[in-house]
Design a protein around this motif. Structure first.
Motif, PDB file in Angstrom:
ATOM      1  N   TYR A 159     -30.852  24.904  56.284  1.00  0.00           N
ATOM      2  CA  TYR A 159     -30.613  23.290  56.720  1.00  0.00           C
ATOM      3  C   TYR A 159     -31.279  22.559  55.422  1.00  0.00           C
ATOM      4  O   TYR A 159     -32.243  22.934  54.783  1.00  0.00           O
ATOM      5  N   SER A 160     -30.786  21.347  55.149  1.00  0.00           N
ATOM      6  CA  SER A 160     -31.244  20.698  53.987  1.00  0.00           C
ATOM      7  C   SER A 160     -32.405  19.827  54.488  1.00  0.00           C
ATOM      8  O   SER A 160     -32.645  19.723  55.481  1.00  0.00           O
ATOM      9  N   ASP A 161     -32.947  19.247  53.394  1.00  0.00           N
ATOM     10  CA  ASP A 161     -34.246  18.429  53.668  1.00  0.00           C
ATOM     11  C   ASP A 161     -33.918  17.241  54.400  1.00  0.00           C
ATOM     12  O   ASP A 161     -34.563  16.906  55.349  1.00  0.00           O
ATOM     13  N   ARG A 162     -32.659  16.646  54.228  1.00  0.00           N
ATOM     14  CA  ARG A 162     -32.132  15.572  55.076  1.00  0.00           C
ATOM     15  C   ARG A 162     -32.172  15.818  56.316  1.00  0.00           C
ATOM     16  O   ARG A 162     -32.541  15.021  57.418  1.00  0.00           O
ATOM     17  N   ARG A 163     -31.660  17.120  56.870  1.00  0.00           N
ATOM     18  CA  ARG A 163     -31.632  17.360  58.196  1.00  0.00           C
ATOM     19  C   ARG A 163     -33.083  17.589  58.923  1.00  0.00           C
ATOM     20  O   ARG A 163     -33.273  17.101  60.095  1.00  0.00           O
ATOM     21  N   LEU A 164     -33.906  18.208  58.092  1.00  0.00           N
ATOM     22  CA  LEU A 164     -35.213  18.568  58.436  1.00  0.00           C
ATOM     23  C   LEU A 164     -36.219  17.298  58.654  1.00  0.00           C
ATOM     24  O   LEU A 164     -37.011  17.217  59.536  1.00  0.00           O
ATOM     25  N   ARG A 165     -35.807  16.383  57.869  1.00  0.00           N
ATOM     26  CA  ARG A 165     -36.695  15.155  57.916  1.00  0.00           C
ATOM     27  C   ARG A 165     -36.443  14.401  59.399  1.00  0.00           C
ATOM     28  O   ARG A 165     -37.341  13.840  59.665  1.00  0.00           O
ATOM     29  N   ARG A 166     -35.193  14.496  59.679  1.00  0.00           N
ATOM     30  CA  ARG A 166     -34.799  13.983  61.093  1.00  0.00           C
ATOM     31  C   ARG A 166     -35.497  14.664  62.312  1.00  0.00           C
ATOM     32  O   ARG A 166     -35.765  14.268  63.364  1.00  0.00           O
ATOM     33  N   VAL A 167     -36.173  15.985  61.936  1.00  0.00           N
ATOM     34  CA  VAL A 167     -36.845  16.583  63.063  1.00  0.00           C
ATOM     35  C   VAL A 167     -38.451  16.042  63.044  1.00  0.00           C
ATOM     36  O   VAL A 167     -38.859  15.870  64.310  1.00  0.00           O
ATOM     37  N   LEU A 168     -38.904  15.654  61.976  1.00  0.00           N
ATOM     38  CA  LEU A 168     -40.293  15.327  61.962  1.00  0.00           C
ATOM     39  C   LEU A 168     -40.490  13.857  62.592  1.00  0.00           C
ATOM     40  O   LEU A 168     -39.855  12.983  62.508  1.00  0.00           O
ATOM     41  N   ILE A 216     -50.157   9.340  58.228  1.00  0.00           N
ATOM     42  CA  ILE A 216     -51.216   9.819  59.046  1.00  0.00           C
ATOM     43  C   ILE A 216     -51.428  11.099  59.127  1.00  0.00           C
ATOM     44  O   ILE A 216     -50.450  11.935  59.582  1.00  0.00           O
ATOM     45  N   ALA A 217     -52.573  11.537  58.709  1.00  0.00           N
ATOM     46  CA  ALA A 217     -52.906  13.049  58.400  1.00  0.00           C
ATOM     47  C   ALA A 217     -52.639  13.899  60.079  1.00  0.00           C
ATOM     48  O   ALA A 217     -52.223  14.891  59.910  1.00  0.00           O
ATOM     49  N   GLU A 218     -53.032  12.890  61.082  1.00  0.00           N
ATOM     50  CA  GLU A 218     -52.957  13.676  62.199  1.00  0.00           C
ATOM     51  C   GLU A 218     -51.510  13.956  62.715  1.00  0.00           C
ATOM     52  O   GLU A 218     -51.339  15.042  63.535  1.00  0.00           O
ATOM     53  N   ARG A 219     -50.450  13.391  61.936  1.00  0.00           N
ATOM     54  CA  ARG A 219     -48.993  13.782  62.321  1.00  0.00           C
ATOM     55  C   ARG A 219     -48.548  15.050  61.906  1.00  0.00           C
ATOM     56  O   ARG A 219     -47.568  15.558  62.261  1.00  0.00           O
ATOM     57  N   ILE A 220     -49.508  15.566  60.897  1.00  0.00           N
ATOM     58  CA  ILE A 220     -49.153  16.834  60.259  1.00  0.00           C
ATOM     59  C   ILE A 220     -48.874  17.911  61.500  1.00  0.00           C
ATOM     60  O   ILE A 220     -47.951  18.799  61.385  1.00  0.00           O
ATOM     61  N   ALA A 221     -50.014  18.051  62.280  1.00  0.00           N
ATOM     62  CA  ALA A 221     -49.946  19.269  63.292  1.00  0.00           C
ATOM     63  C   ALA A 221     -48.843  18.904  64.168  1.00  0.00           C
ATOM     64  O   ALA A 221     -48.130  19.941  64.350  1.00  0.00           O
ATOM     65  N   LEU A 222     -48.354  17.747  64.519  1.00  0.00           N
ATOM     66  CA  LEU A 222     -47.322  17.761  65.344  1.00  0.00           C
ATOM     67  C   LEU A 222     -45.948  17.945  64.535  1.00  0.00           C
ATOM     68  O   LEU A 222     -45.124  18.394  65.193  1.00  0.00           O
ATOM     69  N   ASP A 223     -45.787  17.449  63.433  1.00  0.00           N
ATOM     70  CA  ASP A 223     -44.580  17.963  62.387  1.00  0.00           C
ATOM     71  C   ASP A 223     -44.251  19.309  62.252  1.00  0.00           C
ATOM     72  O   ASP A 223     -43.480  20.026  62.488  1.00  0.00           O
ATOM     73  N   ARG A 224     -45.668  19.994  62.303  1.00  0.00           N
ATOM     74  CA  ARG A 224     -45.360  21.530  62.312  1.00  0.00           C
ATOM     75  C   ARG A 224     -45.147  22.072  63.412  1.00  0.00           C
ATOM     76  O   ARG A 224     -44.113  23.044  63.505  1.00  0.00           O
ATOM     77  N   GLN A 225     -45.499  21.499  64.601  1.00  0.00           N
ATOM     78  CA  GLN A 225     -44.936  22.229  65.843  1.00  0.00           C
ATOM     79  C   GLN A 225     -43.317  21.690  65.943  1.00  0.00           C
ATOM     80  O   GLN A 225     -42.607  22.724  66.585  1.00  0.00           O
ATOM     81  N   SER A 242     -47.213  26.774  54.404  1.00  0.00           N
ATOM     82  CA  SER A 242     -48.201  25.636  54.237  1.00  0.00           C
ATOM     83  C   SER A 242     -47.877  24.440  54.140  1.00  0.00           C
ATOM     84  O   SER A 242     -46.585  24.156  53.973  1.00  0.00           O
ATOM     85  N   VAL A 243     -48.651  23.436  54.348  1.00  0.00           N
ATOM     86  CA  VAL A 243     -47.994  22.042  54.355  1.00  0.00           C
ATOM     87  C   VAL A 243     -49.363  21.305  53.412  1.00  0.00           C
ATOM     88  O   VAL A 243     -50.536  21.340  53.542  1.00  0.00           O
ATOM     89  N   THR A 244     -48.607  20.784  52.420  1.00  0.00           N
ATOM     90  CA  THR A 244     -49.718  20.389  51.221  1.00  0.00           C
ATOM     91  C   THR A 244     -49.060  18.749  51.043  1.00  0.00           C
ATOM     92  O   THR A 244     -48.354  18.247  50.513  1.00  0.00           O
ATOM     93  N   PRO A 245     -50.234  17.802  51.447  1.00  0.00           N
ATOM     94  CA  PRO A 245     -50.023  16.447  51.367  1.00  0.00           C
ATOM     95  C   PRO A 245     -50.952  16.144  49.930  1.00  0.00           C
ATOM     96  O   PRO A 245     -52.225  16.486  49.773  1.00  0.00           O
ATOM     97  N   GLU A 246     -50.268  15.388  48.847  1.00  0.00           N
ATOM     98  CA  GLU A 246     -50.667  15.180  47.503  1.00  0.00           C
ATOM     99  C   GLU A 246     -50.701  13.749  47.385  1.00  0.00           C
ATOM    100  O   GLU A 246     -49.787  13.199  47.494  1.00  0.00           O
ATOM    101  N   LEU A 247     -51.834  13.175  47.052  1.00  0.00           N
ATOM    102  CA  LEU A 247     -52.170  11.898  46.944  1.00  0.00           C
ATOM    103  C   LEU A 247     -51.798  11.507  45.480  1.00  0.00           C
ATOM    104  O   LEU A 247     -52.116  12.120  44.438  1.00  0.00           O
ATOM    105  N   SER A 248     -50.959  10.381  45.344  1.00  0.00           N
ATOM    106  CA  SER A 248     -50.707   9.869  44.114  1.00  0.00           C
ATOM    107  C   SER A 248     -51.845   9.513  43.230  1.00  0.00           C
ATOM    108  O   SER A 248     -52.988   9.241  43.744  1.00  0.00           O
ATOM    109  N   ARG A 249     -51.910   9.490  41.872  1.00  0.00           N
ATOM    110  CA  ARG A 249     -52.712   8.906  41.155  1.00  0.00           C
ATOM    111  C   ARG A 249     -53.339   7.392  41.521  1.00  0.00           C
ATOM    112  O   ARG A 249     -54.708   7.379  41.219  1.00  0.00           O
TER     113      ARG A 249
END
Length: 789
Positions: A213-222, A240-249, A267-274
């Protein structure tokens, strides 16, 4: 030898910038002779070696705290020998109580002088600099209270709590600084100075390791979404960091529902811009292979239970994509059969055999006896508004029934599905005996009411305004109340409805609705007024089927007809009419099963009979069928729908309010009421509707290759349909032929542009009518815009 110990904390400004990376402490350091405490120790080395004996104590400066309490905190007994280090420890103990702004200990011969300065009391608490969050919201998170003792440590915690409230709302750079303003009588005003900062958005959601599945399709799931074109006014992309756990499920459920039994999120890696203004979130996944269902068998380990009977209730088939949902549904059917047969404590266990060579999973359902465990009681906590009965009715089991862990999990899902609670936890724990289980239900309520204002625009009705109020948990009883007002150019409507979802404590819904609709020359040369009410009952009849029955009564009025230009067919209807009717509607819907289903069908049959009093007698039947399927790795959605209806008059001719019309959504390429029998008088050309209609629509929606954040996709469509049949075709313009009510099929094709935004769905249809009659009203472009704020 004189020894003086002093500790003082300056509270004149009391700063504390509380962000996740910057904290300023209010408390004392571990050593009173260092830092800002300013401890004076003349000849300290000799003092530490000298012993003191104090026969009396002199406590000074205290107003609220008693001498005895201060001496207890100091921990020095009268007459006992103490060293200078022990006196220093007494100073630290007094300071560490958090009760004093300053403490000074001075030995004077046999007397120990303890001078304290108590922390001030809080006069008032205010918040400054906040615009995005109200004072009430922020102050509800703090522990400091007016007219109580000020504590720097508590103020620091309060500043952290306020910063956390901003963090949850997506403003990670917000800083909160507590300050005090001195007042008379040892009082202070506590002020939290807020620098809100900007919203931190999710700039990009990306995936590593996805091939199916493409990134586009998977984004619709989250649940999380990435920033789009209207990021300055749309905040649904806030990180919102708390959404990550729901997105994983959600992502895990999505893959497992499609047979990827080995799927893992590495893994799920959130990276903050400079500039700390955006997050880049990367999901590192391992898909594995998709498995199909292989051989399906059922065996019984209980004497007297025929496995063949349980095999017959299985609805899954060999070759179907494996899904835990399908297995769970099958177990539910088998357990229901066991209950019907009077069997208790029957356990259905699926045993899976993996065949890696052909990527199939053989499923064997084993019927066995489970443990004799009963539900002792169901304890519900956390509901302050919702009554217990609303939660209890989601359970199929009551106290004394056999305990079924899977049924308990399903009850938890049904509780979540009500939408009344932001969090639901259902767990079992040991009861009063080994064969008893207590079910604990812990819920956290959330707002269930809404007040909406919306503006809309349609090429059919022009600009409009709507106000809608809804309460889905009225008085905590799970009842739904809705009130709506809608006005467009030439049209006003008001409606109210009330629904009880559990009538007579059964899976039976009861509803009542009233409506008022008025049109004034809306694309027509006459006005209409409809007022009525309906009363309905609804209940499930199968796993995917539901039946609704209703009774209604309404008043219909047509006015503003011209005695010279209006059709004689319509002029015969220029009298008020009362319509009393009963109806039933059956719906079969499989579209909402599973997570993001790839296919589904909705079938709907309706029948309405008028003549139970009133002025009309007719039988009306309708049918709606919709089928959807996602293809090409779920990037393209194919949809086909068919609608039809027939009106059979039992007495007299049909009237305008009874006949069928097609809107521009039902038949694209034509104006609303633009096809079918029509008055040919050039002064009005009013649509007359028909006793029959049929329309089929075929559509494909697909991505256009534009960046996802644009939210723009495309589509193609083909429509074919018609409206025909009148009881009386005589009444057209003088000297003209009778109205043409024949069966003439119309066809149209076109392309669509979809723009999915948080302020409303936008759809642009560019259509072309292929087949039409000379008197039909066609349309080449259609735009629908709806904005909610």
């Amino acid at each position: 030898m004189n020894l003086r110990l002093r500790a003082r904390l300056n509270l004149s400004t009391c700063p504390a910038a509380t962000t996740p990376s910057r904290l300023v402490r209010f408390g004392l350091g571990p050593m009173v002779i260092a830092g800002f405490l300013g401890v004076s120790l003349p000849l300290a080395q000799m003092a530490e070696a000298q012993d003191f004996r104090f026969s009396s104590f002199d406590v000074q400066g205290n107003a609220r705290i008693s001498d005895a309490a201060i001496l207890t905190y100091a921990g020095i007994a009268p007459g006992s020998a103490v060293t200078g280090a022990q006196v220093n420890d007494a100073l630290q103990r007094l300071q560490n109580t958090g009760l004093f702004e300053a403490v000074e200990i001075t030995p004077r011969g046999g007397t120990l002088v303890i001078e304290v300065q108590e922390y001030p009391t809080i006069n008032q608490i205010t918040v400054e600099g906040n615009r995005r969050l109200d004072d009430e919201v922020l102050l509800s998170n703090i522990q400091s209270v007016p007219r109580r003792t000020f504590s720097p440590a508590v103020a620091e915690q309060d500043a952290n709590a306020i910063a956390e409230a901003y963090r949850v709302s997506g403003r990670l750079t917000a800083t909160v600084t507590p300050r005090i303003i001195r007042r008379s009588d040892n009082r202070v005003d506590l002020v939290f100075e807020v620098a809100e900062g900007g919203v931190v958005e999710t700039e990009r959601l990306s995936f590593v390791g996805n091939r199916a599945y493409s990134d586009r399709r998977l984004r619709r799931v989250l649940e999380s979404t990435q920033a789009g074109l209207l990021r300055q006014i749309i905040r649904r992309d806030t990180f919102i960091a708390e959404r990550i756990a729901l997105d994983r499920q959600l992502l895990t459920d999505f893959y497992q529902d499609r047979g990827y039994v080995d799927f893992r999120i590495l893994s799920v890696t959130p990276e903050l811009s400079r500039d700390r203004g955006a997050y880049f979130v990367t999901f590192n996944i391992q898909e594995g292979q998709s498995f199909d269902i292989g051989e399906i068998t059922t065996v019984s380990e209980i004497p007297g239970i025929d496995a063949a009977e349980y095999q017959d209730v299985i609805r899954i088939r060999t070759g179907e994509t494996y899904s835990p949902r399908l297995i769970d549904n099958t177990i539910s059917r088998m357990e229901a059969l066991a209950t019907q047969q009077g069997e208790r404590f029957v356990r259905i266990e699926p045993r899976i055999t993996r065949n890696d060579a052909d990527l199939t999973l053989d499923v064997e359902f084993v019927i066995s006896r489970g443990e004799r465990v009963f539900v002792e009681r169901i304890d519900i906590e956390g509901n302050t508004t919702t009554i217990d009965q609303v939660i209890r009715r989601q359970f199929t089991a009551v106290e004394g029934d056999p305990f079924d862990p899977r049924a308990i999990r399903q009850a938890a899902e049904r509780i979540r599905a009500t939408g009344f609670f932001s969090d639901v936890a259902v767990e079992g724990r040991p009861g009063s005996s080994p064969d008893q289980v207590i079910v604990d239900v812990d819920v956290e309520e959330q707002p269930t009411g809404s007040l909406g204002f919306s503006v809309s625009f349609s090429t059919d009705t022009g600009a409009g305004l709507a106000v809608n109020f809804a309460e889905e948990n009225f008085l905590g009883r799970g009842q739904a109340v809705r009130l709506g007002f809608n006005t467009t150019e030439g049209s006003q409507s008001l409606n109210f409805s009330f629904t009880e979802p559990s009538l007579l404590a059964r899976d039976l819904s009861g509803s009542v609705a009233v409506f008022y609709t008025e049109t004034s020359s809306q694309n027509r040369s006459f006005d209409t007024l409809d007022i009525g009410a309906t009363f309905g009952l609804g209940f499930p009849v199968s796993e995917f089927g539901r039946m609704d029955v209703y009774y209604g009564i309404e008043s219909n009025e047509i006015s503003g007809l011209s005695t010279t230009n209006s059709s004689a067919i319509l002029r015969r209807e220029a009298t008020d009419r009362i319509n009393s009717f009963v109806g039933a509607q059956y719906a079969y819907d499989t579209r909402n099963t599973g997570l993001d289903p790839t296919q589904g069908v909705r079938l709907q049959f309706g029948a309405e009979l008028a003549g139970l009093g009133g002025d009309a007698e007719y039988l009306e039947t309708t049918f709606l069928g919709i089928a959807e399927r996602d293809v090409m790795r779920e990037e393209v959605t194919l949809r086909a729908s068919f609608e039809a209806g027939a009106l059979q008059m039992l007495d007299g001719d049909s009237r305008l309010a009874d006949r069928f019309f097609l809107s521009s959504r039902q038949m694209r390429g034509f104006e609303a009421n633009g096809l079918g029998p029509r008055d040919l008088n050039v002064a009005n050309r009013d649509a007359l509707g028909g006793n029959y209609f049929a329309v089929a629509r075929f559509e494909a929606a697909f991505p256009l290759g534009l960046p996802d954040e644009y939210g723009i996709t495309g589509g193609m469509f083909y429509d074919v349909g018609t409206v025909w049949g009148l009881d009386n075709v005589n009444g057209g313009a003088a000297g003209a032929n009778p109205v043409d009510d024949g069966l003439h099929w119309r066809q149209s094709v076109g392309v669509s542009i979809f723009w999915d935004t948080a302020i409303g769905p936008l759809r642009f249809n560019f259509s072309h009518a292929l087949d039409f009659e000379s008197y039909d009203l066609t349309r080449d472009f259609d735009l629908t815009v709806e904005a909610r704020f």
